[in-house]
Structure formats: C-alpha cells, structure tokens
Design an enzyme around this catalytic site. Structure first.
Site, mmCIF file in Angstrom:
data_model
loop_
_atom_site.group_PDB
_atom_site.id
_atom_site.type_symbol
_atom_site.label_atom_id
_atom_site.label_comp_id
_atom_site.label_asym_id
_atom_site.label_seq_id
_atom_site.Cartn_x
_atom_site.Cartn_y
_atom_site.Cartn_z
ATOM 1 N N VAL A 74 49.386 51.797 68.040
ATOM 2 C CA VAL A 74 49.934 50.462 67.792
ATOM 3 C C VAL A 74 48.880 49.364 67.728
ATOM 4 C CG1 VAL A 74 52.199 50.977 68.769
ATOM 5 C CG2 VAL A 74 50.390 50.075 70.251
ATOM 6 N N TYR A 75 47.629 49.669 68.053
ATOM 7 C CA TYR A 75 46.602 48.630 67.987
ATOM 8 C C TYR A 75 46.384 48.239 66.526
ATOM 9 C CZ TYR A 75 45.338 49.707 72.863
ATOM 10 O OH TYR A 75 45.343 49.895 74.222
ATOM 11 N N SER A 76 46.751 46.991 66.233
ATOM 12 C CA SER A 76 46.677 46.476 64.858
ATOM 13 C C SER A 76 47.395 47.402 63.885
ATOM 14 C CB SER A 76 45.225 46.256 64.421
ATOM 15 O OG SER A 76 44.619 45.251 65.199
ATOM 16 N N ASP A 77 48.540 47.942 64.330
ATOM 17 C CA ASP A 77 49.395 48.781 63.483
ATOM 18 C C ASP A 77 48.629 49.937 62.850
ATOM 19 O OD1 ASP A 77 51.562 47.068 64.014
ATOM 20 O OD2 ASP A 77 50.944 45.712 62.412
ATOM 21 N N GLY A 78 47.780 50.574 63.647
ATOM 22 C CA GLY A 78 47.033 51.728 63.169
ATOM 23 C C GLY A 78 45.652 51.423 62.646
#
Length: 354
Positions: A74-78
């Site tokens: 989920v960090y920066s949506d991948g």
C-alpha cells in the site's frame, strides 16, 4: 569482486537474529515508504520517485551494512515496491526484502484483509512489482478480525512451502492477536511468526507493557517502525517554537501516535541533556536507546535525503551509559493502564521486562 563486496557488507554493521529464527538482520534497516511519493500522505514522508536518487540512498545503505529494506504493497499504491525493485536490480542476492499485505489496495470487497483470496493475489502482485521471485520477510500489515486465523496461517505456510516467502511476521497486532496466531501455527505445525513490526519510541512505550514480554517468552523479534516518534524526535521540535516548515506532522499527525506537548518537551529536554554529554544528535540518541531494549532486532529508519540517512546511520557503533539510559527512562515514563498498573504492584511475580 562480488564476494568481497558482500563480505564487506556483512562485517560493517552489527547484526542480530530475527526473533527465534536463524536469519540475521542489521540493527538498522531502511524503510522505503519514502520511495514513490504516489499520494499526499506518502509525499509528506518524502517523495523519492527519481530512480537515481533512490539508487544513491540504497548505495549508501549497503556501504554502511544496511541490507534490509522494508516496504508494503500500500505504500504509494505499489509505487514504493516498484521503485525499490528497480534500484535493487542485479543485487538481489546481497539484500533482504520485507513487504506487507492486508490493508486495502483496490475498490472491491476482497481487495483488503488477510483472506486466502486476497493474500494470494497480494503476494503475486508484490513479487511482480519488486522484480523478484521471493521476499525474505512477509508481514500481515494489521490484524484481520473477520478472517479465521487458521485460514491466514495456513495460507502463509503455503507461501513458505512454495518458496515465495522465507519468513513471516505480524505488524500492529495486539498481544492476544499475536499469541493466538502463534498457538494456531503450533497446533498444526505451520510456520510461526518470527517478528512483529511494531511502533516503539521514547515518546510512546506501550510496546513494553505486553508485546515485549510476549516477544521475550515466544522469541518474536521486534522490527521497530517510526522509532523517532512519527518525526517528533528529529531534534527540530522545541518548546515554544512552531513546527518546522518541512515536517510530516503537518499532514499526517492525525494518523500517528498522539503525544501531549508537555510529555514531548520533557523527553526532548532529557535528550538534549544527553546530547550535551555525548556529542551525539537527538535522533541518534533516541535510536541508540531503542537498540538497548530487549527483543529489538532492527530499527526501520527512513530518510528524505542523504543527509538524514547519514545522520541516522550515526546511531550505531557506540552505546549510551547506564546513567544516560536511566535519565531517558525517567523522562519518558508513562502512566500505565489496567491491568498493567496493578501487575506492577507485585514485581516479585510480575517483573517488568526493562
């Protein structure tokens, strides 16, 4: 040449066993949440989207012996996984990669949680973004109270058996969440959690109340996230002064640990006093204090830039004295909640872990 480089990495920084496993990890690891900067929340932490800049940060880490890199789907949506994967191309066998799943990544009803359905998709997507066929440490980013623990643990066991994951870990679990998960794994002979990625800092010491004793008893190592108290122990926050212009607290304080101003300033005052004695910086002292606590295997440090990274790397190679640790302990004491305040009245049978 490659063998010499790998040997130099292994010998340049202290390593510790990760919980009850045989895996050795460096006492400092790098949190790649700053890689990608794909949304406003993560831009507040840092937005290292430039591959050359990210590669430079990774190079500095490896030169110092920091070969464990932590990220999440989920960090920066991948995007964090993608950037990290690209800058690690050609040196996968020199590093350890940690990533996570459970939080929402998509709009569908099954695009979150720790179900077999979601985890199976999550591990495959993470491997693709990272450009690797396995991850060294795979975390459940949070506890899923709706999915049976048996389903979660069996799924993780299958990943280990298939070679997609080397070790499994929890993150942000309560004591009973973690203990029940360990009990289920033991009951069926499945792979155990060997680590717990948890929040722990001089400002917030709740980890010591239950999770630390559990970690000691069950050999679960701590991978500490946000060891500088959500950016509050950088040395830039002072009594009577406004927040610095560049700070994650402007946009993210609502999502992190809550800290009363007076408690913060009391801890910072103690850190300043120890800094005057040691010649070290406030963040270096705060990190060094954590490295002397039981169960701590590694501190996950982030950095907006090379300067911050190098300062954090200066937290190792020396130790606070017992008197300095006691000064920091006293300044950072917190009122205990029930049942811990009651248990502490009977230290003969309930000795504190530190």
């Amino acid at each position: 040449m490659q063998l010499h480089f790998a040997s130099r990495i292994l010998n340049s920084m202290e390593t510790r066993l990760l919980g009850g496993s045989g895996l050795k990890v460096p006492v400092l690891s790098f949190g790649a949440g700053t890689f990608g900067g794909g949304n406003e929340f993560f831009k507040a932490w840092g937005a290292t989207d430039d591959l050359a800049e990210a590669r430079r940060i990774v190079d500095i880490c490896l030169e110092a012996g920091v070969n464990l890199f932590d990220t999440a789907d989920v960090y920066s949506d991948g995007r964090s996984e993608e950037v990290l994967g690209k800058v690690l191309e050609g040196r996968r066998n020199q590093v350890l990669i940690s990533t996570k799943a459970t939080f929402r990544l998509g709009d569908g009803p099954n695009d979150m949680g720790s179900s077999r359905y979601h985890l199976r998709r999550s591990i495959e997507d993470s491997l693709r973004r990272l450009g690797t066929d396995y991850v060294d440490i795979y975390h459940m980013h949070g506890f899923d109270a709706l999915t049976p623990i048996e389903e979660v643990q069996e799924t993780l066991y299958s990943f280990v058996r298939e070679g997609k994951v080397r070790y499994i870990a929890a993150s942000n679990f309560s004591g009973w969440h973690l203990m029940k998960s360990l009990a289920v794994a033991d009951r069926y002979g499945w792979t155990r959690y060997v680590a717990h990625q948890a929040y722990y800092s001089l400002l917030n010491r709740e980890y010591e109340w239950e999770l630390m004793p559990l970690g000691i008893a069950e050999k679960v190592g701590a991978l500490v996230w946000s060891p500088l108290g959500w950016g509050r122990l950088t040395g830039k926050l002072r009594r009577g002064q406004p927040l610095p212009e560049t700070s994650r607290l402007h946009k993210t304080s609502f999502a992190g640990p809550q800290v009363a101003d007076e408690h913060l300033y009391k801890v910072v005052d103690a850190l300043d006093a120890v800094a005057a004695e040691t010649g070290k910086t406030v963040p270096q002292i705060a990190l060094n204090w954590l490295l002397q606590r039981p169960t701590v295997s590694s501190l996950i440090v982030g950095a907006r830039n090379e300067e911050q990274l190098r300062q954090n790397l200066g937290a190792v190679g020396w130790s606070l004295t017992k008197e300095q640790v006691a000064t920091l302990d006293k300044a950072s004491e917190q009122p205990l909640i029930y049942p811990y305040w009651h248990q502490r009245q009977f230290p003969e049978r309930n000795p504190p872990p530190v």
